[in-house]
Scaffold this motif. Structure first.
Motif, PDB file in Angstrom:
ATOM      1  N   ASP A   4     -24.334  13.837 -26.948  1.00 22.65           N
ATOM      2  CA  ASP A   4     -24.944  15.095 -27.225  1.00 22.65           C
ATOM      3  C   ASP A   4     -24.692  16.220 -26.389  1.00 22.65           C
ATOM      4  O   ASP A   4     -24.365  17.417 -26.856  1.00 22.65           O
ATOM      5  CB  ASP A   4     -26.130  15.190 -26.912  1.00 22.65           C
ATOM      6  N   GLN A   5     -23.938  15.770 -25.482  1.00 23.84           N
ATOM      7  CA  GLN A   5     -23.306  16.761 -24.090  1.00 23.84           C
ATOM      8  C   GLN A   5     -22.223  17.387 -24.966  1.00 23.84           C
ATOM      9  O   GLN A   5     -21.883  18.491 -25.008  1.00 23.84           O
ATOM     10  CB  GLN A   5     -23.051  15.941 -22.789  1.00 23.84           C
ATOM     11  N   GLU A   6     -21.339  16.528 -25.491  1.00 18.01           N
ATOM     12  CA  GLU A   6     -20.064  16.863 -25.880  1.00 18.01           C
ATOM     13  C   GLU A   6     -20.324  17.943 -27.290  1.00 18.01           C
ATOM     14  O   GLU A   6     -19.783  19.009 -27.155  1.00 18.01           O
ATOM     15  CB  GLU A   6     -19.431  15.778 -26.616  1.00 18.01           C
ATOM     16  N   GLU A   7     -21.068  17.465 -28.027  1.00 19.01           N
ATOM     17  CA  GLU A   7     -21.400  18.426 -29.237  1.00 19.01           C
ATOM     18  C   GLU A   7     -22.209  19.538 -28.828  1.00 19.01           C
ATOM     19  O   GLU A   7     -22.004  20.702 -29.358  1.00 19.01           O
ATOM     20  CB  GLU A   7     -22.260  17.650 -30.184  1.00 19.01           C
ATOM     21  N   CYS A   8     -23.228  19.615 -27.913  1.00 21.35           N
ATOM     22  CA  CYS A   8     -23.853  20.872 -27.458  1.00 21.35           C
ATOM     23  C   CYS A   8     -22.903  21.778 -26.673  1.00 21.35           C
ATOM     24  O   CYS A   8     -22.771  23.174 -26.996  1.00 21.35           O
ATOM     25  CB  CYS A   8     -24.859  20.554 -26.469  1.00 21.35           C
ATOM     26  N   GLU A   9     -21.746  21.355 -25.946  1.00 21.43           N
ATOM     27  CA  GLU A   9     -20.651  22.037 -25.491  1.00 21.43           C
ATOM     28  C   GLU A   9     -20.010  22.804 -26.621  1.00 21.43           C
ATOM     29  O   GLU A   9     -19.617  23.987 -26.531  1.00 21.43           O
ATOM     30  CB  GLU A   9     -19.798  21.091 -24.577  1.00 21.43           C
ATOM     31  N   ARG A  10     -19.538  22.097 -27.518  1.00 21.73           N
ATOM     32  CA  ARG A  10     -18.751  22.699 -28.720  1.00 21.73           C
ATOM     33  C   ARG A  10     -19.627  23.871 -29.338  1.00 21.73           C
ATOM     34  O   ARG A  10     -19.043  24.777 -29.712  1.00 21.73           O
ATOM     35  CB  ARG A  10     -18.624  21.644 -29.894  1.00 21.73           C
ATOM     36  N   LEU A  11     -20.935  23.703 -29.647  1.00 23.02           N
ATOM     37  CA  LEU A  11     -21.755  24.669 -30.139  1.00 23.02           C
ATOM     38  C   LEU A  11     -21.814  26.010 -29.261  1.00 23.02           C
ATOM     39  O   LEU A  11     -22.020  26.898 -29.671  1.00 23.02           O
ATOM     40  CB  LEU A  11     -23.274  24.133 -30.385  1.00 23.02           C
ATOM     41  N   ALA A  12     -21.928  25.779 -27.891  1.00 23.31           N
ATOM     42  CA  ALA A  12     -22.045  26.839 -26.826  1.00 23.31           C
ATOM     43  C   ALA A  12     -20.935  27.432 -26.517  1.00 23.31           C
ATOM     44  O   ALA A  12     -21.248  28.831 -25.712  1.00 23.31           O
ATOM     45  CB  ALA A  12     -23.115  26.323 -25.813  1.00 23.31           C
ATOM     46  N   THR A  13     -19.740  26.951 -26.473  1.00 25.40           N
ATOM     47  CA  THR A  13     -18.454  27.499 -25.931  1.00 25.40           C
ATOM     48  C   THR A  13     -18.129  28.808 -26.426  1.00 25.40           C
ATOM     49  O   THR A  13     -17.916  28.830 -27.956  1.00 25.40           O
ATOM     50  CB  THR A  13     -17.368  26.440 -25.761  1.00 25.40           C
ATOM     51  N   PRO A  14     -18.045  29.968 -25.791  1.00 22.74           N
ATOM     52  CA  PRO A  14     -17.530  31.104 -26.403  1.00 22.74           C
ATOM     53  C   PRO A  14     -16.160  31.032 -26.969  1.00 22.74           C
ATOM     54  O   PRO A  14     -15.254  30.250 -26.723  1.00 22.74           O
ATOM     55  CB  PRO A  14     -17.783  32.293 -25.040  1.00 22.74           C
TER      56      PRO A  14
END
Length: 530
Positions: free
Chosen positions: A491-501
């Motif tokens: 989940d951390q990996e996917e959430c980082e993809r979603l939030a990265t500018p």
């Protein structure tokens, strides 16, 4: 009694009894299959790829996902949110991006293939093909696509331009040569190539009134016209007092969408530097008799919710300004050319509806287009919902009317693609679309609650992790995201993809495609002392 033999078992059960038992087992299995979806949704974690599997795609796909993409990233139109989707999709599937050396392809100059990092012209050695071209550029077809792509585009261009809006052939001799014929030439044999000729071309547009508000705030320090004006209202009240031909950054101040699409400007709006220069409007909006520009307002319902007609089911806005603009053969010529090149143009005011149509056109799952808004300013917004002029004050409606009149080419472009979007929606099916949009929004909300602190975008002062802090530019604060703690590794990996500018994600992709080389110093013998 001893154990039953197989023969005796068959006699006791019989064919009919076995059939009944088989039917009971099949019924139980079918019931478990039906209940499986809700059970899966209750599981903790994101469950990204299978919670929608039964509703978003057939068991056996009827099409192959499109992975050769050209996205024209227009300014202040919600394009950063689309870019985030492309970054995430390409990253997850190991696709190769055509990346700029920095963050833009030499904008505001026309795109040049030589600005693509790692690009080598044909004959310059072998290179892996690019899958996605999506960062800021001023569109220039001849440098984007190979000459082989002209065959398909040329046929569509000829068909689109064979008649004008009244069924007549346009008088081409009256207008400047089009970029396709001027820069490339139908008889050309070899041009630079970046993307394959079968790439899917798409972009996004926004109502010029909303775009003007966002651009004035964001580019006030960049555009000399905006910088000299105390407010957007003052600028639009007398734009020629601030707007100077060829001034640095003033392409942001008028017809920015038209500029980004790389379209030619009418002769009266050109300068030696190629920026729009408006000594006079070639097709000034014709307002009703006795009505001044300040008092003229547009009918929002006609634009944002097209009115059905007996002819085609949708009509354009009732504004006489847009109708007069559409009657211009010069504008129609260029819009027809865009129709021949771009497979789809999204509309920011219908962002979620556009994403559903994009997923359908690309044969992607709806999960592939679920994401968070990026590069949005505090107190502003980039599309997401259609809000007509009805909710604005009389002063704001007048401001919108002046913005659309000043950006007359953008307004014509926007009305054209708003209409094409609704034609596509009609073909897709309104009820089907409504269901998909509701599902997309529910999924986005669930992801936001799971991934983000507060479940929404935050003021940059709360973002301490530089990986997620968006670049701050303009007079407004650009919002970003803070991730929840305690996420699983997946989940951390996917959430980082979603939030990265976008800037940080571009750097991540750059490092992935062009890993830094570590040079090992050679051991040398010690030189003798002199």
């Amino acid at each position: 009694m001893g154990p039953l033999s197989p023969t005796r078992t068959m006699r006791l059960w019989g064919p009919r009894s076995l059939g009944v038992a088989l039917g009971v087992f099949m019924t139980i299995g079918f019931a478990l299959q039906l209940w499986g979806g809700p059970f899966q949704r209750r599981l903790p974690g994101l469950q990204l790829r299978h919670s929608w599997a039964s509703t978003l795609a057939p068991a056996v796909p009827s099409c192959l996902p499109r992975q050769r993409l050209v996205f024209l990233k227009t300014h202040k139109s919600g394009s950063s949110s689309v870019l985030s989707l492309l970054h995430r999709y390409g990253d997850r599937h190991g696709l190769r991006f055509a990346l700029p050396a920095r963050y833009q392809f030499g904008y505001p100059k026309l795109f040049q293939a030589s600005r693509v990092k790692g690009y080598r012209p044909q004959g310059g050695g072998t290179q892996s093909p690019f899958h996605i071209l999506c960062h800021h550029m001023r569109f220039n077809l001849k440098e984007v696509r190979s000459v082989e792509g002209v065959d398909r585009t040329g046929e569509r261009w000829a068909h689109a331009c064979s008649q004008d809006h009244q069924g007549r052939r346009p008088q081409a001799w009256r207008f400047p040569r089009h970029p396709l014929t001027q820069e490339l030439g139908m008889g050309a044999t070899k041009v630079l190539q970046v993307m394959p000729s079968d790439s899917f071309f798409f972009s996004i547009v926004r109502d010029p009134a909303a775009l003007a508000r966002s651009a004035f705030s964001y580019y006030k320090s960049t555009s000399s016209a905006f910088r000299k004006s105390p407010s957007l209202a003052a600028f639009l009240d007398n734009p020629r007092a601030f707007y100077q031909p060829g001034a640095r950054g003033d392409h942001y101040a008028r017809n920015l969408l038209w500029f980004d699409f790389g379209l030619p400007f009418p002769p009266e709006m050109r300068t030696k530097r190629g920026n729009p220069h408006p000594p006079r409007d070639p097709n000034p909006p014709q307002l009703p008799s006795g009505v001044g520009l300040r008092a003229h307002t547009l009918d929002p319902n006609a634009l944002f919710h097209p009115v059905p007609t007996a002819a085609d089911g949708h009509s354009q806005t009732s504004s006489s300004a847009s109708l007069d603009l559409r009657s211009s053969s010069f504008i129609q010529w260029n819009l027809a050319w865009l129709d021949s090149v771009f497979d789809l143009v999204l509309v920011a005011e219908y962002f979620d509806e556009s994403l559903v149509l994009l997923a359908d056109a690309l044969c992607w799952g709806l999960d592939d287009v679920v994401g968070f808004m990026h590069n949005a300013q505090a107190g502003g917004g980039q599309g997401g919902s259609a809000v007509g002029d009805g909710g604005l004050t009389a002063e704001d409606r007048q401001l919108s009317a002046r913005a659309r009149a000043w950006n007359n080419l953008d307004w014509a472009l926007y009305v054209h693609f708003n209409r094409s979007l609704w034609a596509r929606i009609k073909q897709y099916g309104q009820s089907r679309l409504d269901s998909a949009v509701a599902e997309l929004r529910a999924r986005r909300e669930a992801l936001a609650k799971h991934c983000l602190v507060g479940g929404e975008a935050l003021d940059p002062k709360y973002i301490t992790d530089r990986r997620f802090r968006p670049f701050q530019f303009g007079s407004g604060k650009v919002l970003g995201y803070v991730l929840q703690s305690g996420l699983s590794l997946q989940d951390q990996e996917e959430c980082e993809r979603l939030a990265t500018p976008e800037l940080q994600y571009k750097d991540k992709l750059d490092a992935k495609q062009f890993p830094p080389t570590v040079s090992v110093p050679l051991k040398t013998s010690r030189l003798p002392s002199p």
